[in-house]
Design a protein around this motif. Structure first.
Motif, PDB file in Angstrom:
ATOM      1  N   ALA A   1      41.767  35.947  45.535  1.00 34.49           N
ATOM      2  CA  ALA A   1      42.174  36.510  46.826  1.00 34.49           C
ATOM      3  C   ALA A   1      42.843  35.438  47.680  1.00 34.49           C
ATOM      4  O   ALA A   1      43.895  35.676  48.284  1.00 34.49           O
ATOM      5  CB  ALA A   1      40.961  37.081  47.546  1.00 34.49           C
ATOM      6  N   LEU A   2      42.235  34.250  47.722  1.00 36.25           N
ATOM      7  CA  LEU A   2      42.779  33.186  48.576  1.00 36.25           C
ATOM      8  C   LEU A   2      44.078  32.625  48.007  1.00 36.25           C
ATOM      9  O   LEU A   2      45.025  32.367  48.758  1.00 36.25           O
ATOM     10  CB  LEU A   2      41.734  32.083  48.756  1.00 36.25           C
TER      11      LEU A   2
ATOM     12  N   ARG B   1      48.279  32.124  49.338  1.00 41.30           N
ATOM     13  CA  ARG B   1      48.799  30.749  49.385  1.00 41.30           C
ATOM     14  C   ARG B   1      49.941  30.562  48.404  1.00 41.30           C
ATOM     15  O   ARG B   1      50.044  29.529  47.755  1.00 41.30           O
ATOM     16  CB  ARG B   1      47.684  29.763  49.025  1.00 41.30           C
ATOM     17  N   GLY B   2      50.790  31.548  48.282  1.00 40.03           N
ATOM     18  CA  GLY B   2      51.996  31.364  47.483  1.00 40.03           C
ATOM     19  C   GLY B   2      51.896  31.855  46.049  1.00 40.03           C
ATOM     20  O   GLY B   2      52.874  31.838  45.317  1.00 40.03           O
ATOM     21  N   TRP B   3      50.708  32.258  45.628  1.00 39.62           N
ATOM     22  CA  TRP B   3      50.592  32.871  44.306  1.00 39.62           C
ATOM     23  C   TRP B   3      50.675  34.379  44.480  1.00 39.62           C
ATOM     24  O   TRP B   3      50.403  34.912  45.553  1.00 39.62           O
ATOM     25  CB  TRP B   3      49.241  32.542  43.665  1.00 39.62           C
ATOM     26  N   ARG B   4      51.009  35.067  43.377  1.00 38.78           N
ATOM     27  CA  ARG B   4      50.929  36.527  43.407  1.00 38.78           C
ATOM     28  C   ARG B   4      49.589  36.951  42.819  1.00 38.78           C
ATOM     29  O   ARG B   4      49.254  36.578  41.687  1.00 38.78           O
ATOM     30  CB  ARG B   4      52.067  37.154  42.584  1.00 38.78           C
ATOM     31  N   LEU B   5      48.832  37.720  43.589  1.00 39.77           N
ATOM     32  CA  LEU B   5      47.572  38.258  43.072  1.00 39.77           C
ATOM     33  C   LEU B   5      47.879  39.320  42.017  1.00 39.77           C
ATOM     34  O   LEU B   5      48.618  40.259  42.267  1.00 39.77           O
ATOM     35  CB  LEU B   5      46.765  38.899  44.212  1.00 39.77           C
TER      36      LEU B   5
ATOM     37  N   HIS C   1      37.386  40.661  31.668  1.00 42.20           N
ATOM     38  CA  HIS C   1      36.732  40.663  32.966  1.00 42.20           C
ATOM     39  C   HIS C   1      37.091  39.334  33.614  1.00 42.20           C
ATOM     40  O   HIS C   1      36.401  38.331  33.462  1.00 42.20           O
ATOM     41  CB  HIS C   1      35.220  40.816  32.772  1.00 42.20           C
ATOM     42  N   ALA C   2      38.212  39.313  34.305  1.00 44.42           N
ATOM     43  CA  ALA C   2      38.777  38.065  34.812  1.00 44.42           C
ATOM     44  C   ALA C   2      39.696  38.384  35.978  1.00 44.42           C
ATOM     45  O   ALA C   2      40.218  39.487  36.089  1.00 44.42           O
ATOM     46  CB  ALA C   2      39.579  37.357  33.713  1.00 44.42           C
ATOM     47  N   SER C   3      39.876  37.394  36.842  1.00 48.39           N
ATOM     48  CA  SER C   3      40.896  37.539  37.879  1.00 48.39           C
ATOM     49  C   SER C   3      42.144  36.815  37.393  1.00 48.39           C
ATOM     50  O   SER C   3      42.071  35.988  36.479  1.00 48.39           O
ATOM     51  CB  SER C   3      40.409  36.951  39.204  1.00 48.39           C
ATOM     52  N   SER C   4      43.290  37.157  37.980  1.00 44.96           N
ATOM     53  CA  SER C   4      44.507  36.453  37.569  1.00 44.96           C
ATOM     54  C   SER C   4      45.502  36.399  38.725  1.00 44.96           C
ATOM     55  O   SER C   4      45.552  37.303  39.559  1.00 44.96           O
ATOM     56  CB  SER C   4      45.138  37.137  36.350  1.00 44.96           C
TER      57      SER C   4
END
Lengths: 287, 346, 102
Positions: free
Chosen positions: A130-131, A135-139, A104-107
């Motif tokens: 999400a933010l 800003r240059g990362w891949r969700l 249960h985590a975001s990445s």
């Protein structure tokens, strides 16, 4: 069921049936950029059905169920049908997915390496993901990170990002209204609005990345960073996993490998801007 | 109807090679709803299967293997807890099939640990289990009194650390039910299955499964219970030439011929169980009776989304299950108490 | 049990059943044990891993035997205290099903 569609998110396929048109229409619009899996054999069946014989018409009330259901699941109003569908899919994943260790985590991913963020509801992990995704990362995902049992990679599960309360405005200011779902007011968790991930995140949803850092973010506190020991990380991740026990020894092997290989930090942050600075620094130093 | 699809797939696994995607979705949903997905996985092993189906069935088999492992561990822990009492641990249903390595155990979903102990030992068994970490699931005066006065088991207990339930039975039917199986004989004829675990004899296993399904239940999970019966009979019949004669003799002894007979008729009709008819010394045939058709309709009441259909029939069986257990006045009282608490049949 | 039996109680022996062998993983501050038969993960610290290691061979031992074995590799301090601790750990391990009465 009267209305249905089949969705693929990351490695999982969902067949969603609904007694009402509205939730399926909303899903169809928001998941338009996802692969078309019409007529596929699905991993899971999700059902949005009336809680009683008259509840399809009179004060419609949705029972969320499917292959896996919760005996005491609270019914939802039709106005929150989209949320019901999302919760139905989450429920199937949480209770039924066995092909990866479910955290249960975001990445998010940058340069082929993944940053994994876990914490309770309200920790800010969804909003940060999400933010960062703008800003240059891949969700890779805002809710579930899938840890591959053999390779140790994190695999994406980029469903719609579920934003709550104040986070809704913050994110909408950045991405604009056209990528946002309908405003769902006064749900059990307050106001909720969904964000459609960037096309790139969807297009690359089969591509994993090796985890390079584990963060335990905590929103609403003075900026502070402390390293987290392997034992504590292990314990918190078992609590954040819905299938650790079900996977048995392979789950144990994957999770011990994760906590011994990946540095972990707890990060308190007062604002998004502060968090981005801290993450940039941590990423350059540690990962 | 997807339940019919499931029955056909279990009976003739090769037929799944001709299913289209929509049928597969219905079959998988029904198999999951009936908790037969891992059994299905075992049955269709080696068939030509669509690529997306394979991981679904692999996951199901893995889950079933873990459940069996954990069930045997719970049995081991219960045996350790009861060892000082000199009470031997007789396990029932899924755990028994797993412990004895029976076909019925292959892929079988196993929930709680069900054990059978002598009624005279109940007062020692309860504290022994509590000393080993089990505790009552709920403190509810009505249910508690209900269990103690009328049921064939203690109120359910759960292990504090392992979070697994145990049901302690002293016989296989509620005391209010009309048939009175001989619990002492069930225990006396139990057979060992592993170093510290015992199971019912092959005939008694079938009788218990039939009693559980027909004399005690509302047919929830009926297709799986019937699959148990099919496997137990098929395996029993292969091992012993006159298995079905012994079975009927034993069923008569336990006052459960009607349940066993009906179970065999249903299993034969739905799953093709190789039952044996007799003219002598007893007369037994397996033609379906008119009432059997209602049972079959109830067993097959599931649509392509895994939903139960025929709500009235389902409800009728729910009422029937209570009717079987209790005299009418008690039935009214029990349903009233349950309904006031918001309980409805699913 | 009757009062007098408590004093006559034989000294308890323990052993590891090979089927109960755990998969261990040392983290920086503790040791994790995965017990396959129960599917449980146990989080332990010294002296538990040391105790389990020293009876891995399946021998049936008393707390005294264990003290003899452990003292060859570790400084256990006061014998009485160490024995009490070893005895308590063995009992706890038995309750978990990781060691059994022999």
């Amino acid at each position: 069921m009267r209305h249905s569609l089949t969705l693929q998110i990351g490695p999982a396929t969902f067949r969603i049936g609904s007694a009402w048109r509205q939730p399926v229409e909303e899903l169809t619009r928001l998941y338009a950029g996802y692969p078309d899996r019409h007529d596929a054999i699905a991993d899971f069946t999700v059902r949005l059905q009336p809680t009683g014989p008259l509840r399809r018409w009179v004060r419609p009330s949705i029972l969320i169920t499917g292959d896996h259901g919760l005996a005491d699941a609270a019914p939802m109003s039709l106005a929150h049908g989209l949320l019901a569908a999302e919760m139905g899919m989450n429920l199937q994943m949480a209770l039924g997915w066995r092909r990866h260790l479910l955290l249960h985590a975001s990445s998010v991913e940058k340069d082929g390496r993944a940053l994994v963020m876990t914490g309770e509801s309200g920790s800010g992990k969804s909003t940060l993901a999400a933010l960062l995704g703008e800003r240059g990362w891949r969700l890779m995902g805002d809710e579930f990170a899938l840890l591959d049992l053999d390779s140790g990679a994190i695999l994406p599960f980029p469903r719609l990002v579920s934003l709550k309360n104040q986070a809704i405005g913050v994110v909408e200011d950045v991405v604009g209204a056209q990528r946002m779902g309908p405003m769902l007011q006064a749900t059990a968790k307050g106001d909720i609005r969904h964000l459609v991930p960037r096309p790139d995140a969807v297009a690359r949803m089969a591509q994993g990345a090796m985890p390079a850092m584990l963060l335990f973010p905590r929103f609403g506190h003075d900026a502070a960073i402390r390293p987290v020991g392997q034992g504590e990380a292990f314990m918190r991740l078992t609590q954040a996993s819905t299938n650790y026990v079900a996977l048995g020894e392979p789950g144990f092997a994957a999770l011990t490998r994760f906590v011994t290989d990946v540095p972990a930090c707890a990060m308190d942050f007062p604002s998004g801007e502060a968090a981005f600075d801290m993450i940039d620094r941590l990423w350059e130093d540690g990962a | 109807m997807s339940a019919a699809l499931l029955v056909r797939a279990l009976r003739q696994p090769a037929t799944v090679e001709h299913l289209d995607a929509a049928q597969w979705n219905g079959l998988i949903a029904a198999a999951k709803a009936e908790r037969l997905i891992a059994t299905l996985a075992w049955r269709v092993d080696g068939m030509r299967l669509p690529e997306p189906v394979q991981p679904i069935l692999r996951d199901a088999r893995m889950d079933a293997a873990r459940e069996a492992r954990q069930a045997l561990w719970e049995a081991d822990r219960a045996a350790a807890a009861l060892a000082p009492l000199g009470v031997r641990l007789v396990v029932l249903k899924g755990t028994a099939y797993a412990a004895a390595g029976l076909v019925a155990g292959q892929g079988r979903f196993i929930g709680d640990l069900d054990i059978l102990v002598p009624r005279s030992a109940m007062s020692q068994v309860e504290p022994a289990l509590m000393a080993a970490g089990w505790e009552w699931v709920k403190e509810d005066a009505y249910d508690d009194a209900y269990y103690r006065q009328w049921m064939h088991e203690l109120p359910p207990m759960i292990h504090v650390e392992r979070d697994r339930m145990i049901d302690v039975h002293h016989t296989i039917l509620p005391l209010t039910a009309r048939p009175k199986p001989d619990a002492d004989a069930l225990l006396a004829d139990a057979v060992p299955a592993g170093e510290n675990v015992w199971t019912l004899s092959p005939e008694d296993r079938v009788i218990h499964a039939a009693a559980h399904m027909l004399a005690d239940g509302d047919l929830q999970g009926g297709l799986r219970n019937l699959w148990d019966i099919h496997c137990l009979c098929s395996e029993g019949g292969r091992a012993v030439p006159d298995f079905y004669l012994f079975l009927f003799e034993r069923a008569a002894f336990h006052q459960l011929v009607p349940a066993v007979w009906r179970a065999l008729r249903l299993a034969h009709d739905l799953y093709g169980t190789p039952v044996v008819a007799y003219r002598a010394p007893i007369t037994v045939d397996y033609r379906l009776r008119a009432s059997d058709r209602m049972f079959i309709a109830r067993l097959l009441a599931r649509d392509g989304w895994g939903r139960e259909t025929r709500k009235l029939l389902v409800f009728a069986f729910y009422l029937r299950s209570h009717w079987l257990r209790m005299p009418p006045l008690m039935l009214a009282r029990h349903l009233w108490t349950k309904w006031r608490k918001g309980h409805r049949p699913r | 049990m009757p009062q007098e039996d408590r004093f006559l109680k034989p000294i308890k022996r323990y052993r590891i059943d090979p089927r109960d062998a755990c998969r261990a993983c040392a983290l920086d501050d503790l040791t994790l044990l995965y017990h396959a038969r129960s599917g449980q993960t146990h989080m332990v610290i010294s002296p538990v891993p040391e105790i389990l290691d020293s009876i891995e061979d399946g021998a049936s031992v008393t707390a005294d035997d264990l003290w003899d074995r452990l003292t060859q590799s570790y400084d256990l301090g006061d014998r009485g205290e160490a024995l009490a601790q070893i005895g308590a750990q063995l009992e706890a391990l038995e309750a978990l099903g990781l060691v059994r009465a022999a």
